[in-house]
Design a protein around this motif. Structure first.
Motif, mmCIF file in Angstrom:
data_model
loop_
_atom_site.group_PDB
_atom_site.id
_atom_site.type_symbol
_atom_site.label_atom_id
_atom_site.label_comp_id
_atom_site.label_asym_id
_atom_site.label_seq_id
_atom_site.Cartn_x
_atom_site.Cartn_y
_atom_site.Cartn_z
ATOM 1 N N UNK A 11 19.747 -71.265 9.958
ATOM 2 C CA UNK A 11 19.091 -70.807 8.733
ATOM 3 C C UNK A 11 19.231 -69.296 8.544
ATOM 4 N N UNK A 12 19.198 -68.546 9.653
ATOM 5 C CA UNK A 12 19.195 -67.080 9.547
ATOM 6 C C UNK A 12 20.487 -66.549 8.937
ATOM 7 N N UNK A 13 21.568 -67.340 9.041
ATOM 8 C CA UNK A 13 22.852 -66.905 8.484
ATOM 9 C C UNK A 13 22.920 -67.192 6.992
ATOM 10 N N UNK A 14 22.513 -68.384 6.588
ATOM 11 C CA UNK A 14 22.589 -68.738 5.171
ATOM 12 C C UNK A 14 21.501 -68.055 4.347
ATOM 13 N N UNK A 15 20.467 -67.548 5.001
ATOM 14 C CA UNK A 15 19.465 -66.802 4.249
ATOM 15 C C UNK A 15 19.825 -65.327 4.149
ATOM 16 N N UNK A 19 24.411 -61.366 9.621
ATOM 17 C CA UNK A 19 25.789 -61.793 9.355
ATOM 18 C C UNK A 19 26.343 -62.472 10.595
ATOM 19 N N UNK A 23 32.535 -66.189 14.191
ATOM 20 C CA UNK A 23 33.724 -66.876 13.690
ATOM 21 C C UNK A 23 34.986 -66.061 13.921
ATOM 22 N N UNK A 39 39.333 -74.861 9.275
ATOM 23 C CA UNK A 39 38.122 -75.056 8.483
ATOM 24 C C UNK A 39 36.921 -74.526 9.254
ATOM 25 N N UNK A 40 36.012 -73.887 8.534
ATOM 26 C CA UNK A 40 34.737 -73.499 9.132
ATOM 27 C C UNK A 40 33.640 -73.892 8.166
ATOM 28 N N UNK A 41 32.563 -74.430 8.702
ATOM 29 C CA UNK A 41 31.447 -74.877 7.879
ATOM 30 C C UNK A 41 30.173 -74.247 8.442
ATOM 31 N N UNK A 42 29.352 -73.721 7.547
ATOM 32 C CA UNK A 42 28.085 -73.149 7.961
ATOM 33 C C UNK A 42 26.963 -73.972 7.350
ATOM 34 N N UNK A 44 22.552 -75.341 7.621
ATOM 35 C CA UNK A 44 21.184 -75.034 8.026
ATOM 36 C C UNK A 44 20.809 -75.824 9.278
ATOM 37 N N UNK A 45 19.658 -75.497 9.832
ATOM 38 C CA UNK A 45 19.143 -76.203 11.013
ATOM 39 C C UNK A 45 18.575 -77.554 10.586
ATOM 40 N N UNK A 46 19.445 -78.501 10.267
ATOM 41 C CA UNK A 46 19.009 -79.823 9.822
ATOM 42 C C UNK A 46 19.793 -80.867 10.605
ATOM 43 N N UNK A 53 28.294 -83.470 10.072
ATOM 44 C CA UNK A 53 29.410 -82.514 10.126
ATOM 45 C C UNK A 53 30.194 -82.657 11.419
ATOM 46 N N UNK B 14 40.441 -67.283 8.566
ATOM 47 C CA UNK B 14 40.487 -68.323 9.601
ATOM 48 C C UNK B 14 41.479 -67.980 10.711
ATOM 49 N N UNK B 24 27.286 -62.740 3.732
ATOM 50 C CA UNK B 24 25.950 -62.172 3.956
ATOM 51 C C UNK B 24 25.457 -61.431 2.713
ATOM 52 N N UNK B 31 18.881 -65.038 -1.897
ATOM 53 C CA UNK B 31 17.538 -64.993 -1.317
ATOM 54 C C UNK B 31 16.578 -64.238 -2.237
ATOM 55 N N UNK B 37 20.645 -71.000 -0.408
ATOM 56 C CA UNK B 37 22.049 -71.221 -0.023
ATOM 57 C C UNK B 37 22.055 -72.232 1.118
ATOM 58 N N UNK B 40 27.983 -73.220 3.471
ATOM 59 C CA UNK B 40 29.146 -72.380 3.206
ATOM 60 C C UNK B 40 30.335 -73.019 3.891
ATOM 61 N N UNK B 42 34.558 -72.460 4.701
ATOM 62 C CA UNK B 42 35.692 -71.550 4.700
ATOM 63 C C UNK B 42 36.974 -72.366 4.859
ATOM 64 N N UNK B 200 14.411 -66.499 17.314
ATOM 65 C CA UNK B 200 15.667 -65.818 17.645
ATOM 66 C C UNK B 200 15.521 -64.967 18.889
#
Lengths: 242, 242
Positions: A11-15, A19, A23, A39-42, A44-46, A53, B14, B24, B31, B37, B40, B42, B200
């Motif tokens: 969550x701290x990254x998508x909020x 940063x 990656x 591919x990279x996917x970000x 939330x903590x769900x 994913x 990538x 970010x 926010x 959000x 994400x 990539x 964290x």
């Protein structure tokens, strides 16, 4: 060519609170191993999202690397997410439990012991670079999100995935803008299909206006593409060739 | 609550040549607008992949923001990808063509004019912060990848998406580690379901060991959760409360 995907969890990254720093580190490691990160996917903590994913990424790539969510608190769902992705329970790894008991001694809590959880069937990858082993379930590496620790695990990946051909990368820096150099670039792109060619304008503060990059697994092909492009430019438009 | 997704496009990211700086920034903008959000992605400079992602993300979120791939060269595929996602052709926007002709004058090339391409039906969002308008197709904003320009577009997003309630974020910094504070934290998490609580750990170099964050749209609820957690800790374990 071997392929990989990254799953960045938190969550701290998508909020936008912090940063992601991991990656680019992982991408550099994979590049040096000749593994293509596609591919990279970000997320939330769900738990359900993480599990879905992991399942999708693990099926479509040779390797998956997760970042984050491996601590003992309620927002650390990666171990359970990977276990759910593969339909196995979460168990306590005896090796990790012993290490935790040695480290914490009398101060150990049930919370600390949660850090010994792994998906059933996972293996532990250890090495000199990291005091704590990396947990790997089939083709999924579960790496911690704290950047210092994430970096410390990279040599474990390098040791396990070595043996590939590293990518070769060359570059041309030019004073031309993309609109001006496009015709020359298009010809080189069409004639060198095996080479991945990139064009990156610099907005300000550099001695060049556009950087062209040439990447591939066969150095002679990469060099030929770069040289063909450089030779197609007016000599005074070239700042440097690397 | 309004939701958003980001699509970050570019081989250079990538492959680890450069680190993304834009996510970010976008996350911070959203926010402040009270837009969540939630994802994400990539991807590489591949037309089919971009189109498929845009289609999926646009269908599942209120807004999508793309970063990168909007220049005139062969590796700039975002405009075409968005057009394909919505089944429309790429056309030249008269406004943007006029601006390009004014800027480049006699030096203009066909390459430069490619920067006037938009998916048919797109609208242009202009404002004082950015000389060049942002291109928006339905709920998809196509933003340039160059970080300075990406940042310059943020006020356009803020103006268009304003009117929401910004998130409130509070924090507790403690000398306890996650294993020690977990029982107290679990009780607060269970009792304050409307508040997003994060934990964290700090690896080294700080006066605290763990930072707990409390986020939500209703300040009184966020404050109650933070205070309940702080009150559950031994007083000497609290470094500060924010």
């Amino acid at each position: 060519m071997r392929t990989a995907a990254a799953l960045i969890i938190g969550n701290e990254l998508l909020s936008g609170k912090i940063a992601d720093e991991n990656l680019v580190v992982l991408a550099g490691t994979l590049r040096s191993l000749g593994v293509k990160l596609v591919r990279a996917v970000m997320v939330l903590d769900e738990l359900g999202v993480i599990a879905a994913e992991v399942r999708a990424l693990a099926a479509a790539h040779d390797y998956v690397f997760t970042s984050g969510g491996v601590g003992p608190t309620h927002d650390d769902l990666t171990i359970e997410g990977v276990a759910r992705a593969f339909g196995v329970p979460v168990v306590r790894a005896p090796n990790m439990e012993r290490m935790l008991r040695e480290y914490y001694g009398d101060r150990i809590t049930e919370g600390h012991l949660l850090m010994a959880r792994v998906p059933e069937g996972a293996r532990l990858v250890a090495g000199e670079s990291a005091a704590w082993p990396a947990v790997v379930m089939r083709n999924v590496w579960m790496l911690p999100g704290v950047p210092q620790i994430f970096r410390a695990k990279q040599p474990l990946i390098q040791a396990e995935l070595s043996g590939g051909t590293p990518f070769v990368s060359l570059a041309v820096f030019t004073t031309l803008d993309e609109g001006q150099l496009k015709p020359m670039l298009d010809r080189v792109v069409a004639a060198h299909r095996d080479v991945d060619i990139g064009s990156y304008p610099r907005w300000s503060g550099a001695d060049y206006r556009t950087k062209l990059t040439f990447d591939g697994l066969v150095e002679a092909k990469v060099r030929a593409a770069r040289d063909a492009f450089a030779e197609s430019l007016p000599p005074d438009a070239i700042v440097r060739v690397e």
